[in-house]
Design a protein around this motif. Structure first.
Motif, PDB file in Angstrom:
ATOM      1  N   ILE A 159       9.664  -8.461  -6.602  1.00 32.41           N
ATOM      2  CA  ILE A 159       9.274  -7.962  -5.283  1.00 32.41           C
ATOM      3  C   ILE A 159      10.213  -6.863  -4.786  1.00 32.41           C
ATOM      4  N   THR A 160      11.454  -6.873  -5.242  1.00 39.33           N
ATOM      5  CA  THR A 160      12.402  -5.851  -4.797  1.00 39.33           C
ATOM      6  C   THR A 160      12.339  -4.583  -5.652  1.00 39.33           C
ATOM      7  N   ARG A 181       9.212   0.162   4.216  1.00 40.38           N
ATOM      8  CA  ARG A 181      10.390  -0.264   3.454  1.00 40.38           C
ATOM      9  C   ARG A 181      11.634   0.530   3.835  1.00 40.38           C
ATOM     10  N   ASN A 182      11.486   1.824   4.028  1.00 35.94           N
ATOM     11  CA  ASN A 182      12.659   2.648   4.347  1.00 35.94           C
ATOM     12  C   ASN A 182      13.175   2.415   5.769  1.00 35.94           C
ATOM     13  N   GLU A 183      12.409   1.692   6.587  1.00 40.00           N
ATOM     14  CA  GLU A 183      12.853   1.363   7.942  1.00 40.00           C
ATOM     15  C   GLU A 183      13.557  -0.004   7.996  1.00 40.00           C
ATOM     16  N   ARG A 184      13.463  -0.745   6.925  1.00 36.38           N
ATOM     17  CA  ARG A 184      14.044  -2.084   6.901  1.00 36.38           C
ATOM     18  C   ARG A 184      15.489  -2.042   6.425  1.00 36.38           C
ATOM     19  N   TRP A 209       5.223  -4.510  -3.297  1.00 38.14           N
ATOM     20  CA  TRP A 209       5.769  -4.849  -1.977  1.00 38.14           C
ATOM     21  C   TRP A 209       4.868  -4.311  -0.876  1.00 38.14           C
ATOM     22  N   LYS A 210       4.371  -3.074  -1.019  1.00 45.36           N
ATOM     23  CA  LYS A 210       3.494  -2.483   0.000  1.00 45.36           C
ATOM     24  C   LYS A 210       2.201  -3.277   0.134  1.00 45.36           C
TER      25      LYS A 210
END
Length: 377
Positions: free
Chosen positions: A337-338, A192-195, A344-345
């Motif tokens: 989902i957000t 998530r932190n890469e998106r 989400w994971k």
């Protein structure tokens, strides 16, 4: 070796294919390549228009015969006689008709006694009631075409069910072949932190694709919940200006970007970096390449619970489903989902696993080809 000698040694399958470098044509081509390379059958592809150079190179490499329809829109009498001559020359065991020339291929194959006459249905019905309400002549003609065929290949159970209901097709004639794509991912799925800070929607901009519902849901999130994710809409169509005006009226045009059509190479980057992909269709989707393309990158999908979609998306396993046309349910799904990182994971992990186990062409196509050949035999 001449054509006459080939006819003695080989059984032919003739199939129609579009000319563009699109997922649907890649599915048809790769399926036919496997038949050509793994079995005693030889494949002849009939293309309308000039075939994309990448597709044509692949055919040449795999020694697949390619012929072009006389017309760009192969629906005319000259196309019928052209196809009849192909049938008389190659004497195919099976004809697989799809896309625009389906009707003339089936009629010619029936009149010339081709053993197996298969219709590959790739698009869903907008509405079962609308189909039943069509004029008598159109309905009668379609019923005749389905009667002349002796095999119906559908991309989902849902689409087979719909066509059987409308056109009284015998269940024994039907076979489900889900769409497959090659694995586009050459690295690990992104955390998530890469998106990037956006949600994504992809599709043709027409009313039945549900983008108006998506804009309503998104505007509520922006105006009432301090939602800080951009909405990127990829695709084009006659509804684009109407949707942009709607976004302007809802005061979200600054946060919502209409990107237009992009090549698949570019689209892959959007799938890879999106937090979620949304498919808000309000028509009876046959299957949806957008869904499996998104799952391939481990990007969860929020989608309408309609048509063949629910055969791919399992609620709270690899995505979320909502009632078609309900902007309230869609809004709740986007919030869920957000805001729930654990959910989400889980969805991200299962999205990728689901793609690899069911929709990856490299690992699934051999088995699908064998199932298909057993079916036509």
């Amino acid at each position: 070796m001449g054509d006459f000698e080939l006819n003695i040694m080989s059984k032919y399958i003739i199939a129609s294919i579009g000319r563009k470098n699109r997922s649907v044509n890649h599915m048809i081509l790769n399926f036919m390549i496997k038949i050509n390379s793994l079995t005693r059958y030889k494949v002849l592809l009939v293309v309308h228009g000039t075939m994309d150079s990448n597709l044509h190179s692949l055919c040449k490499k795999e020694k697949i015969i390619v012929r072009n329809w006389p017309s760009k829109r192969p629906v005319f009498l000259k196309d019928f006689f052209f196809f009849a001559r192909l049938v008389l020359k190659y004497k195919p065991y099976c004809v697989v008709a799809s896309l625009r020339p389906t009707n003339l291929m089936i009629i010619a194959s029936y009149l010339l006694n081709v053993n197996k006459r298969v219709i590959w249905i790739r698009s869903g019905l907008k509405s079962i009631n609308n189909e039943k309400g069509k004029d008598v002549v159109t309905t009668l003609f379609k019923n005749i075409i389905f009667f002349m065929s002796n095999g119906i290949l559908g991309v989902s159970k849902s689409i087979i069910k719909d066509y059987r209901l409308v056109y009284n097709i015998n269940k024994k004639k039907c076979f489900v072949l889900h769409n497959l794509i090659k694995d586009p991912l050459n690295s690990n799925i992104q955390n998530r932190n890469e998106r990037k800070n956006f949600i994504l929607s992809v599709g043709r901009l027409v009313p039945e694709k549900g983008f108006s519902t998506l804009l309503k849901a998104y505007s509520s999130l922006i105006n009432h919940f301090n939602f800080d994710f951009k909405l990127l809409i990829i695709g084009d169509g006659p509804y684009r200006d109407i949707l942009k005006n709607q976004a302007r009226e809802l005061k979200i045009l600054g946060q919502c970007k209409f990107i237009g059509s992009v090549p698949y190479k570019t689209l892959k980057d959007y799938y890879k970096n999106a937090l979620v992909t949304i498919l808000p269709s309000e028509c009876r989707e046959s299957f949806g390449y957008v869904i499996i393309e998104s799952l391939a990158f481990g990007t969860p999908v929020i989608a309408s619970n309609i048509g063949g979609i629910k055969e791919i998306i399992k609620n709270e396993y690899n995505g979320l489903l909502f009632e078609p046309g309900s902007h309230i349910e869609l809004e709740e799904s986007i919030k869920k989902i957000t805001q729930d990182n654990m959910l989400w994971k889980k969805l991200r992990k299962n999205a990728r696993l689901n793609f690899l186990s069911k929709h990856n062409m490299d690992s699934s196509i051999d088995n699908k080809v064998l199932q298909f050949l057993n079916w036509i035999n």
